[in-house]
Design a protein around this motif. Structure first.
Motif, PDB file in Angstrom:
ATOM      1  N   LEU A  18       0.669  -1.172  -0.066  1.00 57.79           N
ATOM      2  CA  LEU A  18      -0.306   0.062  -0.570  1.00 57.79           C
ATOM      3  C   LEU A  18       1.397   1.139  -0.216  1.00 57.79           C
ATOM      4  N   MET A  19       2.165   0.766   0.809  1.00 56.28           N
ATOM      5  CA  MET A  19       2.942   2.925   0.698  1.00 56.28           C
ATOM      6  C   MET A  19       3.285   2.620  -1.168  1.00 56.28           C
ATOM      7  N   GLY A  20       3.857   1.381  -1.407  1.00 49.62           N
ATOM      8  CA  GLY A  20       4.434   1.194  -2.273  1.00 49.62           C
ATOM      9  C   GLY A  20       3.528   2.169  -3.613  1.00 49.62           C
ATOM     10  N   THR A  21       2.091   2.448  -3.113  1.00 55.15           N
ATOM     11  CA  THR A  21       1.187   2.476  -3.984  1.00 55.15           C
ATOM     12  C   THR A  21       1.154   4.392  -3.904  1.00 55.15           C
ATOM     13  N   LEU A  22       0.898   4.129  -2.460  1.00 56.93           N
ATOM     14  CA  LEU A  22       0.834   5.939  -1.837  1.00 56.93           C
ATOM     15  C   LEU A  22       1.610   7.034  -2.684  1.00 56.93           C
ATOM     16  N   ILE A  23       2.732   6.472  -2.266  1.00 57.94           N
ATOM     17  CA  ILE A  23       3.956   7.596  -2.673  1.00 57.94           C
ATOM     18  C   ILE A  23       4.295   8.164  -3.536  1.00 57.94           C
ATOM     19  N   PRO A  24       4.376   6.998  -4.898  1.00 59.67           N
ATOM     20  CA  PRO A  24       3.691   7.975  -6.232  1.00 59.67           C
ATOM     21  C   PRO A  24       3.062   8.253  -6.771  1.00 59.67           C
ATOM     22  N   MET A  25       1.808   7.831  -6.602  1.00 59.12           N
ATOM     23  CA  MET A  25       0.614   8.292  -6.768  1.00 59.12           C
ATOM     24  C   MET A  25      -0.011   9.847  -7.001  1.00 59.12           C
ATOM     25  N   GLY A  26       1.221  10.731  -5.760  1.00 61.92           N
ATOM     26  CA  GLY A  26       0.990  12.531  -5.313  1.00 61.92           C
ATOM     27  C   GLY A  26       1.546  12.522  -6.446  1.00 61.92           C
ATOM     28  N   PRO A  27       2.759  12.235  -6.753  1.00 66.80           N
ATOM     29  CA  PRO A  27       3.526  12.704  -7.811  1.00 66.80           C
ATOM     30  C   PRO A  27       2.860  12.096  -9.225  1.00 66.80           C
ATOM     31  N   GLY A  28       2.478  11.432  -9.600  1.00 67.47           N
ATOM     32  CA  GLY A  28       2.064  11.017 -10.678  1.00 67.47           C
ATOM     33  C   GLY A  28       0.670  11.598 -10.814  1.00 67.47           C
ATOM     34  N   LEU A  29      -0.096  11.852 -10.165  1.00 66.56           N
ATOM     35  CA  LEU A  29      -1.094  13.022 -10.399  1.00 66.56           C
ATOM     36  C   LEU A  29      -1.268  14.668 -10.425  1.00 66.56           C
ATOM     37  N   ALA A  30      -0.176  14.905 -10.016  1.00 65.79           N
ATOM     38  CA  ALA A  30       0.636  16.422 -10.781  1.00 65.79           C
ATOM     39  C   ALA A  30       1.090  16.022 -11.919  1.00 65.79           C
ATOM     40  N   ALA A  31       1.827  14.827 -11.982  1.00 60.14           N
ATOM     41  CA  ALA A  31       2.458  15.186 -13.693  1.00 60.14           C
ATOM     42  C   ALA A  31       1.312  15.020 -14.581  1.00 60.14           C
ATOM     43  N   LEU A  32      -0.022  14.378 -14.370  1.00 58.87           N
ATOM     44  CA  LEU A  32      -0.726  14.065 -15.158  1.00 58.87           C
ATOM     45  C   LEU A  32      -1.584  15.451 -15.833  1.00 58.87           C
ATOM     46  N   GLY A  33      -2.030  16.393 -14.263  1.00 53.76           N
ATOM     47  CA  GLY A  33      -1.737  18.089 -14.384  1.00 53.76           C
ATOM     48  C   GLY A  33      -1.243  18.802 -14.890  1.00 53.76           C
ATOM     49  N   ALA A  34       0.031  18.395 -15.156  1.00 48.05           N
ATOM     50  CA  ALA A  34       0.864  18.827 -16.143  1.00 48.05           C
ATOM     51  C   ALA A  34       0.986  18.482 -17.350  1.00 48.05           C
TER      52      ALA A  34
END
Length: 202
Positions: A128-144
């Motif tokens: 779960l930690m490995g799922t949540l940690i990259p999701m934030g930057p990933g969503l930010a990258a999607l916005g960019a």
């Protein structure tokens, strides 16, 4: 070395631990298979007949021979023989010895179950930690509009989730299988110890 995604430096430690967990899980699976092929399944009838034979023994030496010839695991024979050899002890001391020997066998079974129990709890948590940690930057990258970074983040997230949950689920199953074996083993040993004590305390 940190992963090449935002937040990847935080994931490196988790992935190393997940790799160790996978290795331990594979070793545990091999251990259960080996234990299954080598363990002796003792029917209830065998334990029942052995209790009657113990009660009918004509002497301590005959009792030891009955235990030695019994179709039970060697570890159980060792415990029962040690109790049968305690002729110099009083009833209370003999019972204390029997209790300590039983507790030692119980501790051995708990030690065997401990690794899989730990992985059952830690594996999904690290996944779960490995799922949540990259999701934030990933969503930010999607916005960019950075699809490549998003894809890398999601790949790591899904892989760590699968590894963590898969290891935890497999260790849960292995733990349940072993727990059933050990419960039966300890139940048989407890009954046989009582039978030997009853004979020795006559």
């Amino acid at each position: 070395m940190a992963l090449n995604i935002p937040g990847g430096e935080f994931l490196t430690g988790s992935l190393v631990i997940l790799l160790i967990i996978v290795i331990i899980t594979i070793i545990s699976l091999g251990g259960v298979i080996a234990e299954y092929t080598s363990r002796r399944k003792v029917p209830v009838g065998t334990i029942r007949d052995l209790i009657y034979d113990i009660n009918a023994a004509g002497s301590v030496e005959e009792l030891k021979n009955i235990i030695s010839d019994a179709k039970i695991p060697k570890s159980q024979k060792k415990v029962l023989t040690e109790i049968a050899s305690s002729e110099a002890l009083g009833n209370t001391s003999r019972e204390a010895l029997a209790r300590k020997l039983f507790e030692f066998e119980e501790e051995k079974t708990l030690d065997n179950l401990q690794k899989t129990d730990i992985i059952t709890r830690i594996g999904p948590t690290l996944g779960l930690m490995g799922t949540l940690i990259p999701m934030g930057p990933g969503l930010a990258a999607l916005g960019a509009g950075d699809i490549n970074t998003l894809a890398s983040s999601l790949t790591v997230a899904f892989n760590t989730t699968i590894v963590g949950i898969g290891s935890g689920a497999l260790c849960y199953v292995l733990g349940k299988i072993r727990s059933g074996w050990y419960d039966r083993y300890l139940s048989d040993l407890d009954a046989l110890i009582d039978a030997v004590l009853d004979y020795m305390n006559k």
